[in-house]
Design a protein around this motif. Sequence first.
Motif, PDB file in Angstrom:
ATOM      1  N   UNK B 359      90.690 -26.118  -4.434  1.00 42.37           N
ATOM      2  CA  UNK B 359      90.489 -25.855  -3.003  1.00 42.37           C
ATOM      3  C   UNK B 359      91.716 -26.266  -2.199  1.00 42.37           C
ATOM      4  N   UNK B 360      92.359 -27.314  -2.637  1.00 43.46           N
ATOM      5  CA  UNK B 360      93.558 -27.781  -1.934  1.00 43.46           C
ATOM      6  C   UNK B 360      94.662 -26.707  -1.983  1.00 43.46           C
ATOM      7  N   UNK B 361      94.753 -26.058  -3.133  1.00 39.94           N
ATOM      8  CA  UNK B 361      95.757 -24.995  -3.286  1.00 39.94           C
ATOM      9  C   UNK B 361      95.354 -23.773  -2.450  1.00 39.94           C
ATOM     10  N   UNK B 362      94.045 -23.501  -2.390  1.00 38.76           N
ATOM     11  CA  UNK B 362      93.558 -22.269  -1.747  1.00 38.76           C
ATOM     12  C   UNK B 362      93.477 -22.366  -0.231  1.00 38.76           C
ATOM     13  N   UNK B 363      93.381 -23.570   0.292  1.00 38.17           N
ATOM     14  CA  UNK B 363      93.106 -23.759   1.717  1.00 38.17           C
ATOM     15  C   UNK B 363      94.106 -22.992   2.592  1.00 38.17           C
ATOM     16  N   UNK B 364      93.562 -22.132   3.476  1.00 40.28           N
ATOM     17  CA  UNK B 364      94.404 -21.369   4.389  1.00 40.28           C
ATOM     18  C   UNK B 364      95.109 -20.187   3.744  1.00 40.28           C
ATOM     19  N   UNK B 365      94.825 -19.928   2.461  1.00 38.15           N
ATOM     20  CA  UNK B 365      95.487 -18.818   1.762  1.00 38.15           C
ATOM     21  C   UNK B 365      94.451 -17.757   1.381  1.00 38.15           C
ATOM     22  N   UNK B 366      94.947 -16.593   0.987  1.00 37.21           N
ATOM     23  CA  UNK B 366      94.055 -15.503   0.585  1.00 37.21           C
ATOM     24  C   UNK B 366      94.324 -15.078  -0.858  1.00 37.21           C
ATOM     25  N   UNK B 367      93.255 -14.746  -1.537  1.00 34.05           N
ATOM     26  CA  UNK B 367      93.375 -14.199  -2.890  1.00 34.05           C
ATOM     27  C   UNK B 367      94.049 -12.828  -2.800  1.00 34.05           C
ATOM     28  N   UNK B 368      94.952 -12.556  -3.710  1.00 33.73           N
ATOM     29  CA  UNK B 368      95.693 -11.281  -3.702  1.00 33.73           C
ATOM     30  C   UNK B 368      94.734 -10.092  -3.799  1.00 33.73           C
ATOM     31  N   UNK B 369      95.150  -9.003  -3.187  1.00 32.58           N
ATOM     32  CA  UNK B 369      94.370  -7.760  -3.279  1.00 32.58           C
ATOM     33  C   UNK B 369      94.249  -7.387  -4.752  1.00 32.58           C
ATOM     34  N   UNK B 370      93.182  -6.753  -5.124  1.00 29.79           N
ATOM     35  CA  UNK B 370      92.955  -6.306  -6.510  1.00 29.79           C
ATOM     36  C   UNK B 370      92.636  -7.416  -7.498  1.00 29.79           C
ATOM     37  N   UNK B 371      92.601  -8.653  -7.028  1.00 27.46           N
ATOM     38  CA  UNK B 371      92.195  -9.732  -7.931  1.00 27.46           C
ATOM     39  C   UNK B 371      90.741 -10.092  -7.642  1.00 27.46           C
ATOM     40  N   UNK B 372      89.925 -10.131  -8.701  1.00 26.75           N
ATOM     41  CA  UNK B 372      88.559 -10.627  -8.552  1.00 26.75           C
ATOM     42  C   UNK B 372      88.589 -12.104  -8.909  1.00 26.75           C
ATOM     43  N   UNK B 373      88.217 -12.949  -7.952  1.00 25.81           N
ATOM     44  CA  UNK B 373      88.260 -14.390  -8.210  1.00 25.81           C
ATOM     45  C   UNK B 373      86.883 -14.983  -7.980  1.00 25.81           C
ATOM     46  N   UNK B 374      86.444 -15.849  -8.888  1.00 27.15           N
ATOM     47  CA  UNK B 374      85.166 -16.521  -8.662  1.00 27.15           C
ATOM     48  C   UNK B 374      85.151 -17.937  -9.215  1.00 27.15           C
ATOM     49  N   UNK B 375      84.409 -18.781  -8.486  1.00 21.18           N
ATOM     50  CA  UNK B 375      84.290 -20.190  -8.864  1.00 21.18           C
ATOM     51  C   UNK B 375      82.843 -20.471  -9.234  1.00 21.18           C
ATOM     52  N   UNK B 376      82.670 -21.131 -10.368  1.00 18.72           N
ATOM     53  CA  UNK B 376      81.331 -21.442 -10.865  1.00 18.72           C
ATOM     54  C   UNK B 376      81.224 -22.954 -11.066  1.00 18.72           C
ATOM     55  N   UNK B 377      80.530 -23.650 -10.161  1.00 11.89           N
ATOM     56  CA  UNK B 377      80.402 -25.106 -10.320  1.00 11.89           C
ATOM     57  C   UNK B 377      79.729 -25.436 -11.656  1.00 11.89           C
ATOM     58  N   UNK B 378      80.107 -26.565 -12.232  1.00  9.30           N
ATOM     59  CA  UNK B 378      79.587 -26.929 -13.553  1.00  9.30           C
ATOM     60  C   UNK B 378      78.123 -27.322 -13.553  1.00  9.30           C
ATOM     61  N   UNK B 379      77.599 -27.703 -12.399  1.00  6.95           N
ATOM     62  CA  UNK B 379      76.196 -28.121 -12.358  1.00  6.95           C
ATOM     63  C   UNK B 379      75.682 -28.015 -10.932  1.00  6.95           C
ATOM     64  N   UNK B 380      74.365 -28.157 -10.792  1.00  2.22           N
ATOM     65  CA  UNK B 380      73.765 -28.144  -9.453  1.00  2.22           C
ATOM     66  C   UNK B 380      74.275 -29.327  -8.635  1.00  2.22           C
TER      67      UNK B 380
END
Lengths: 207, 468
Positions: B359-380
Motif C-alpha cells: 500500500x505504501x508503494x501504491x498510495x497516490x498511484x494508479x495501476x497501469x492500463x491493461x493490467x489486472x491487479x488484485x489483493x487477497x488478504x491472507x485471512x479474515x
Amino acid sequence: MKSEFTQPIGKISNINGQCIPLIGNDIDTDRIIPARFLKCVNFDSLGESVFEDDRKTLKGKHPFDLKENKNASILIVNSNFGCGSSREHAPQALMRWGIKAIIGESFADIFYSNCIAIGIPCFTLPKKSIEEIQNYCDNQFLFLEIDLKKSLAKSKDLNFNLEIRESSRKMFLTGEWDATSTLLENENLIENKFNDLPYLKFNTPLL
Amino acid sequence: MSQDTLFDKVWDLHKVSSLPGGSDQIFIGLHLIHEVTSPQAFGALKDKKLKVKFPDRTVATVDHIVPTDNQSRPFKDNLAEQMIETLEKNCLENKIRFFNIGSGNQGIVHVVAPELGLTQPGMTIACGDSHTSTHGAFGSIAFGIGTSQVRDVLATQTLAMNKLKVRQIWCDNTLSKGVYAKDLVLHIINKLGVKAGVGFAYEFAGPAIHELSMEERMTICNMSIEGGARCGYINPDEKTFNYIKNKLYAPKNEHWDRALRWWESLKSDENSIYDDVIKLDASKVEPTVTWGITPGQSISINQQIPLLDELSPNDKLVAEEAYEYMSFKPGQLIKDTPVDVCFIGSCTNGRISDLRVAAKVLKGKKVAKNVKAFAVPGSEKVATKAKQEGLDQIFKDSGFQWREPGCSMCLAMNSDKLIGNQVSASSSNRNFKGRQGSPSGRTLLMSPAMVAAAAINGKVSDVREFIN
C-alpha cells in the motif's frame, strides 16, 4: 489408462513390469496432477488426468500417451521428481494410471513419503544408470524384475543394484508401509506422550 | 549427525517409539487440516473403523477452493461447494474445531494458526500442505504431509518418519532498503538449488534473520520447501513471544509464565552440531525476481536471464525448458518485462505487513492500463485489520481489486486464474508450469512491494525507485 486398477495391499517384495521413461528434472506435483483436479472427495478418477497439461501440450507424444507404454508400470525419472505441493493426488494419479514403482535419480521428500504411504516403492540410481535405461528404452522395451529383498532390478540385458532407504524397504517387505495399525500398536506410549508434553499442559483449550 | 539443535530437541521430545523398520514414531502436537487434502483421510478412517484420537489437537479452516469475489453459499462452483460441505460434515462428526467463512478467523491455514496463537515454539505441527514449514518461524518443527499421513495423524496423532539432517543457513548483516524477506529466501533457494534441502531441515539464523519481524520470518520458513527442505525453522526469541502474547489461543495468566520459561529454554545450543552450515551476506541481496519455471530460477532486478553456458550442467535441462515455456531469451533483462496480472496474497506474502508495504508503494498511484491487479488478504483477521488501517481503500483507489481471504491465484483452485500465456507478477511461492490456472500461464515471483511496483508501471520494475 488401465481399467483393472487394484490398490496394493500387504507385503510387497517383487514388482515386474515394463519401464516408462519420463525425461526432466524438477518435475513438480502440479505437473503430475494440476490443481483443478484436486477438487474431489476421493481419488478414484485421477488416473486419466495424470500429466494432463503436459500431455495436451505434446499432443499425443507424451510418454503417458504412447501406445507402446500402455501397459508400463515402472516409471523412470530424473532428479527431484515430485517437488512442490504435498498433494498425495500426484502419486495416487500415477498409481491409478498403472505405475507400481518408480526409479529415479532423486525424489522430493514429501512425494517420497506419500509414495511409501500408498505402496509405491521409489528407488534411486545414479544419473548414469538412469540415462542408460532411458537410452535403452529409445529403441526397445525394457522389462524389469524388481526384487525388494535383494534391492535388485534384473532384465535380459541390464541389471542394477537399486538403492532404497532401509526403513522403507523393510516397510514394504513386512507390509508396514500401510502405517496406521503399526502406529496404533503403541497406543499406551502415545497416551503417555500426550500426558507428558509440556505445552499440552499450559495451552488454552480449543473451545 | 546433528546434535543439540532446536530440531534435535523437539524431535527427541516428541519421539514416541522406534519403529521396527528403523524410522521414528513422532507425536504431532498440532494438526491443521483444510478441505483439499482431508476428505480422503476421513474416508479412510471410516473404512478402517477408526476414530479421531485427539480431536482437540486438530484445527480446521477452509482456504484453497474458496472464491474471493463472492463467498455466499452455496458456492457457484459445485465441486468447491461439495468440498466445503464435506469438511463441515467431517468436523462436526468428529468434534473438530472449524474456522469457517464468516467466523472472523477463517483464512489461509498458515496465516490463521499463527495469528490465533495456535502455533507455538517447541511444537510439532503437521498439515496436508507443503507450506506448513511456515510455522517453523516460531521455533516449532512443522512439515507438510500427504493425505495418508493426515489419516495417520487423525487416527494416532503420530507419524512414522525418518529424522532429517539439519543445515544451518547463517545470514550475516542486514537487508538493505527495498529488499525484503521474500528476496532473501528467493536468493537462498537460487544459491542452494531447489533440491539441496531434500533430507534436511533448514535452520535460518544470523543477524539478518534476527532482525526480521515474525511475519517476515514466516515468509522465509514458508519457502523452505521450495528449496527442497520439508521443514525450516528459526530459534524463538523475544519477538516470537511478544507476537504470541494475548492471541486467542496463547497460554494465559500463570500458564503464560510457565510457557515463557519453557520457550526461553528452547533453542539450538551455542556448540550444537549441524550436518552442514552455509553462510551468506544478506546485505548483498537485491530485489529478486524469478524468470523460469522453478523458484530457484531467479535473478536480481538488474541482472540478465542467465545464458546456458553460465549454468551448471545439472541446471541446463530445466533452463532450456524454462526459456521455451516463458518465451524468454537467454541474456534478456528481466526488468521492464511487461506483466498482465498482478497478484498480492498467499501464505507466503498475504499478511498485514505485506499489505502495508504494498500500500505504501501504491498510495497516490494508479495501476497501469491493461493490467489486472488484485489483493487477497491472507485471512479474515488480516482483512479486518487492513480495513481499519484504510489499506483496502488505498488498493482500490490505485485500481487494485480488493478480495475476500483465501489461497486464490497462488494455485488457482478457485476462479482466479491466468488466461492463455499471460504473465503474472505474483507474491506467491511457485512459478511452476501451469501453476496459476492456465496451462501456458507464466509466473514471475517477487516481493509484494515489487508486485505493487510492477502493477503501476505495467512491467517488472525496481521498487527501490518508488520508495526514496
